[in-house]
Write a protein that holds these residues in place. Structure first.
Motif: not given
Ligand code: ADP
Ligand code: MG
Lengths: 258, 343
Positions: B224-237
């Protein structure tokens, strides 16, 4: 969005083939998706609809065994070109999943999450406006305006799905992909989402996978019929409903209709 | 995580009592009945055992705790106290003990080790779960789990042969040693050596638990986070780490428990002097020797024959027991509040 000129191509796939490991999932799929339209993708399960959809925002990159051949362009730009910024592609091409997946945070934060990430400076009144507008756009505002601090997981299934749409609208994508967005919902919620998609079409390009043929014909401008990894037929919904070119399409549709 | 939590066992007990099915006579249910009764018996026995350990330690520690009151906690001078008590005659025993250096030593080493274990361990766990390819993951993970099973004396040896000499050669200067000569001898055995060795010891278990916690964060959140265009790194955090918070804290608590109770390795590398490193000394603080509560029980064990010394050592043990109990309550509290949070 700005590209309101009808007939303009938003997404284009050419000779797209895909594999999971050695198993083929898509075979030479070519299709043109016009801007500001709703494209419905139908077909029996396992025929590659989700795979195709997830190629359009490079979600399949997460699967290590996944391989792709062919080309997909977004506004004439190859999204699989080596110098592509995947994050930017996903920002322009957002996705709504089959199972509503709001984050385990408040309704407000669910919608604000992507906005905050894309625009670190935004906060206060401005952020609030974006959140409220997105919830209104998703036809959810009236139902959740008193529940903004509550967990997004406390909403009903249909509300959760519209929350997921709202959080996507908040980051202003250009294309919205939906993978069977209503399959987990009751008819009433389904109706609300269909209405919503018809409204959103004015500003967005929408590709929706559905196993519900009635829904596909109710909302789509174009329909693509997938079978065993191939796009057997693609055309205006009205034409497909009346006289499909391929016999398998006709069989599938009539089989479902009656 | 489970061994922090005896609740599952308690559920077994309840089942034995209320489940009428176990009284149906079939071979299977007889077997189950015996197993469940057996487990119940073991639970009772170990509870009783733990209860008696507490009573015993409290009873032994009591004379010293009573004689010193709170001064046991806030005064120093342990080494002199201990020597005085040891050489005192039986007619005039010396009951004065000040354990502040031991308590501060335990806190400094444990906090220091956590400060480097948690960021490093989180980095490792994120790398294992989110970054490295699967063929790399399996061997590394088994290695990490193996590392957490290595006896602590081995870590102590490595510390003594590698870390301590390195600190002595590269960090301790003559000027420092002279300046500190009146307080303590700077020879590499130090708080820093203790922190590094302790950190090495607790990193593996923390990595293993944090990696488990990250792995069970629902994949749909990440997508869901990646599909919003949030980067992998920010998704992890922003998504993965908060989702794994509970398991990560549990891992940190378990690591803390191990750090507090560690005796041998620390006694080998941290100098075994009841000194309170003084932060006022600047970075020399980290080069000063010290001794923890647990190391003291081992290092001063020769005093066991003398009642005063014995009671003092049991008082140290009582502090260790109490801190374990507090940690385990904290762990339960985390588990409960996190569940209510809905993640
Ligand atoms: N992650 C995956 N790994 C391996 N095979 C997959 C994966 N996802 C889908 N497939 C396979 O690819 C084919 C197409 O699947 P999918 O695109 O999900 O179909 P649909 O959405 O039309 O039901 C199916 O045979 C499915 O088993
Ligand atoms: Mg699917």
């Amino acid at each position: 969005m700005l590209n309101t000129v009808n007939g303009k191509t938003k997404l284009h796939a050419r000779e797209l083939s895909a594999w999971y490991g050695r198993t083929p999932a898509l075979k030479k799929v070519s299709v043109t998706i016009p801007a500001n339209s709703i494209v419905g993708l139908i077909g029996p399960s396992g025929c590659g609809k989700s795979t195709f959809l997830r190629c359009l925002n490079r979600m399949n990159d997460l699967i290590r065994s996944f391989k792709l051949e062919g080309k997909i362009t977004l506004d004439e730009k190859d999204i699989y070109a080596p110098d592509t910024d995947i994050v930017l592609i996903r920002r322009k091409v957002g996705m709504v999943f089959q199972q509503p997946n709001p984050f385990p945070m408040s309704v407000f934060d669910n919608v604000a999450f992507g906005v905050r990430e894309h625009n670190r400076g935004v906060n206060g009144k401005k952020l609030e406006n974006i959140v409220v507008n997105s919830l209104k756009q998703a036809n959810l505002w009236d139902e959740v305006k008193d529940k903004l601090p509550q967990s997004g997981l406390s909403l009903s299934g249909g509300q959760q799905q519209r929350l997921c749409i709202a959080r996507l609208l908040a980051v202003k994508p250009e294309v919205i992909l939906l993978d069977e967005p209503c399959s987990a919902l009751d008819p009433l919620s389904t109706g609300k989402i269909e209405e919503l998609l018809l409204e959103l079409k004015k500003s967005y390009t929408i590709v929706v996978v559905t196993h519900n043929l009635g829904q596909a014909f109710r909302i789509s401008d174009y329909i693509g019929f997938f079978l065993l990894g191939q796009l057997v037929e693609f055309g205006p919904a009205a034409e497909l409903a009346v006289k499909p070119k391929e016999k398998v399409t006709a069989d599938y549709i009539s089989g479902h209709f009656g | 995580m489970n061994h922090l939590d005896s609740v599952p066992v308690k559920e077994e007990e309840v089942k034995v009592i209320v489940n009428p099915k176990v009284f149906l006579v079939s071979r299977q249910s007889v077997k189950e009945f015996l197993i469940e009764k057996g487990l119940f018996l073991f639970t009772i026995l170990s509870s009783i055992l733990i209860f008696f350990v507490f009573i015993f330690v409290a009873k032994e520690a009591w004379p010293v705790l009573k004689a010193n009151g709170l001064a046991f906690v806030y005064t120093g001078g342990w080494d002199q106290d201990f020597y005085r008590a040891w050489v005192a005659t039986a007619k005039e025993p010396s009951w004065r003990f000040g354990a502040l250096p031991l308590i501060s030593g335990t806190i400094f080493t444990t906090l220091g080790a956590l400060c480097f274990t948690v960021p490093l361990g989180l980095g490792c766990a994120i790398f294992l779960v989110e970054v490295c390819p699967p063929w790399f993951f399996k061997p590394v993970e088994s290695t990490v789990r193996l590392l957490s099973a290595i006896p602590s004396v081995i870590y102590g040896l490595v510390g003594l042969l590698v870390v301590v000499p390195w600190i002595d050669r590269h960090l301790v200067t003559n000027e420092m040693a002279l300046r500190m000569a009146k307080v303590a001898a700077l020879d590499g055995t130090s708080l820093l050596a203790g922190i590094l060795v302790l950190g090495m010891m607790i990193v593996p278990i923390f990595v293993a638990l944090a990696a488990d916690a990250l792995r069970v964060v629902p994949k749909v959140y990440k997508e869901g986070s990646l599909a919003l265009g949030v980067s992998h790194w920010r998704t992890i955090i922003k998504i993965m780490l908060p989702g794994a918070k509970k398991g990560i804290i549990a891992g940190a608590i378990l690591a803390t428990g191990r750090a507090i109770g560690e005796a041998i390795a620390l006694s080998m590398v941290s100098g075994s002097v009841a000194n309170i490193p003084n932060p006022g000394h600047g970075l020399v603080f980290f080069l000063e020797p010290l001794r923890t509560l647990a190391s003291t029980v081992v290092d001063n064990a020769e005093g066991m024959g003398v009642p005063t010394c014995e009671s003092a050592l049991f008082a140290c043990g009582a502090f260790l027991l109490v801190s374990c109990v507090i940690l385990s309550f904290f762990a339960r509290w985390v588990a409960r509040t996190q569940k209510q949070g809905g993640s």
